[in-house]
Design an enzyme around this catalytic site. Structure first.
Site, PDB file in Angstrom:
ATOM      1  CD  GLU A 241      -2.633   1.142   2.673  1.00  0.00           C
ATOM      2  OE1 GLU A 241      -3.677   1.809   2.736  1.00  0.00           O
ATOM      3  OE2 GLU A 241      -2.178   0.474   3.623  1.00  0.00           O
TER       4      GLU A 241
ATOM      5  CB  CYS B 100      -4.626  -1.517   4.983  1.00  0.00           C
ATOM      6  SG  CYS B 100      -3.846  -1.067   6.559  1.00  0.00           S
TER       7      CYS B 100
ATOM      8  CE  LYS C 217      -8.735   0.268   3.630  1.00  0.00           C
ATOM      9  NZ  LYS C 217      -7.702   0.929   4.461  1.00  0.00           N
TER      10      LYS C 217
END
Length: 507
Positions: free
Chosen positions: A255, A385, A332
């Site tokens: 990321e 994440c 995301k």
């Protein structure tokens, strides 16, 4: 509260799981003597506050990487959040209080109620299922302890099993003078944790896709500094073998791996801070790095343009092939409150509360879980994440992937956060029967097989590269088919058994 603090030592990085079970057994002892519902609720809340207050001690570290709020506010936020999360154990203890007069019924009721309240914690107010109690049952890298039962239980029911194990210790010790057979119950958690693991994926052919997984160890203070963007790219590129040395590989970056904007059509000032102020040139140098038959998957930021202006951003994974073409993208979906957006922003901004990530452009959520077919590089499910901590929300059930890619930036999380994050990623691998590849900026990066074992890893705070072939997926597990309904079914079964115990052996 002391028992809660003791229980927190069972999570990573310490992994002292017997202390967690002992602490919960202590809660059961106190619960039996709680005179009122209010006392039971307070007991559960204090236990939860101690549990989360210690296990989330990494949270204040995030406040040291931004200039909008003073670092000391991090400790207030950590204690406040811990107090809110403690409401869920409090509800579990309160609900189980009614069965306090019959020890076996009490243990079963608490295990069932804990399962349900952890499920509630997973989605209430967008959810924060960090450190489910079952995470203490995940073994060291080469094993998985009692977490091997995840395919048949799910994470939330595994937490109920941890409570049940603690209850067996309580029953065994409290029944010492009544019957020597209760002593056998003390061994059950030990046997479950150390029983030799059945390696369901051992000997299976790998997916066949070679990987190059990079951990650049870029400090959080350098990650978003435009003056360091070029240096950061060079650190990542340094660990990618020449094209002829890693043919056909999927190259995995973390990321925030790409600082360059690779898409056309953004306002020019946004390109000026990146390589050559030209997205085509940025794509071309990635193509030279990859060669003709490799593919890069990297964390990146995509901008949303409305009426010629930047209206928002997406925390994304971008796939770039050896010709410099953008093959696919994933945005995301489960954003971090105060990390990527500020809830109730007008009100909280007026109070001086900002987010941790630099900049004032709000991140927008993507459409949700999906499987992306990358051709020769396999079918991949993507999670950015902390999306990996949500049980039952990591795969597209209608289109099963070959593996999951979980780029992350754990540089916010201090020393305790990264190993806790990795433990939860291992739980997702076991639940779904899918290998997970994690590339992080500072660690812990890892390749996790479909049984939850860590095949390769790069330690926290070091730079390195992992080379190999993606482990094979297992057949779809029961949890992969049913999701969290499976855990709730076990919770209902435990509560039903509690009622049976109350009727069969009233005190």
């Amino acid at each position: 509260m002391a028992l809660g603090m003791l229980a927190a030592l069972g999570f990573e990085p310490l992994g002292l799981w017997p202390l967690t079970l002992m602490a919960i057994a202590g809660v059961i002892v106190l619960l039996r003597s709680a005179p009122r519902r209010s006392a039971a609720f307070l007991l559960g809340w204090l236990f939860g506050w101690g549990l989360f207050g210690v296990s989330l001690n990494w949270l204040p570290t995030a406040f040291t990487f931004q200039a909008e709020m003073p670092p000391w506010l991090g400790w207030i936020a950590e204690l406040g959040l811990s107090g809110i999360l403690a409401l869920f154990p409090a509800l579990a203890v309160l609900a189980a209080w009614s069965a306090r007069r019959q020890p076996t019924a009490l243990v079963l009721a608490l295990a069932g109620c804990w399962t349900i309240t952890e499920w509630l914690r997973g989605w209430t107010f967008t959810g924060l299922p960090w450190n489910p109690l079952g995470a203490v049952l995940v073994g060291p890298f080469e094993s998985v302890g009692a977490a091997r039962l995840l395919p048949w239980l799910g994470t939330y029911a595994l937490s109920g099993l941890a409570v049940l194990f603690a209850g067996l210790w309580f029953l065994g010790l409290s029944g010492f003078r009544q019957s020597r057979y209760w002593l056998a119950l003390l061994a059950v958690p030990l046997v479950a944790q150390f029983w030799p693991q059945t390696r369901s994926s051992e000997g299976a052919a790998p997916v066949g896709v070679p990987y190059v997984l990079v951990q650049p160890n870029i400090a959080q203070t350098e990650l978003n500094n435009p003056a360091q963007f070029e240096s950061n790219f060079e650190k990542l590129a340094h660990y990618v073998p020449p094209p002829m040395a890693g043919r056909g590989a999927v190259v995995l970056w973390p990321e925030s791996g790409l600082s360059d904007y690779l898409r056309d059509g953004y306002p020019q000032p946004y390109y000026d801070e990146t390589y050559g102020a030209d997205p085509a040139r940025a794509r071309a140098r990635i193509a030279r790095l990859l060669g003709p038959d490799r593919l890069l998957l990297s964390g990146a930021v995509d901008l949303e343009i409305r009426d010629g202006r930047v209206a928002g951003a997406r925390n994304a994974i971008t796939a770039v092939d050896g010709s410099g073409a953008l093959r696919a993208s994933y945005a995301k979906a489960h954003l971090v409150p105060f990390g990527e957006y500020v809830p109730l922003r007008p009100l909280l901004t007026a109070l001086g509360i900002a987010r941790f990530v630099p900049g004032n452009i709000e991140f927008w959520p993507g459409p949700g879980r999906r499987t992306i077919d990358l051709g020769r590089h396999g079918k991949v499910g993507m999670l950015i994440c902390y999306e990996v901590i949500f049980p039952g929300e990591v795969t597209d059930r209608a289109h099963r992937s070959d593996y999951l890619f979980n780029p992350s930036n754990d540089g916010w999380y201090g020393a305790w956060g990264p190993p806790q994050h990795l433990a939860q990623a291992r739980m997702r691998a076991i639940e779904e029967g899918l290998p997970i590849l994690r590339s992080t900026t500072t660690g812990i990066s890892a390749v996790i097989d479909a049984d939850g074992r860590v095949v390769q890893s790069v330690p926290l705070g070091t730079a390195g590269v992992l080379l190999g072939r993606i482990p094979a997926a297992n057949p779809p597990t029961l949890f992969a088919r049913l999701g969290n309904v499976l855990s709730l079914g076990w919770a209902i079964a435990l509560l039903a058994l509690s009622l049976v115990a109350l009727r069969a052996r009233p005190e």
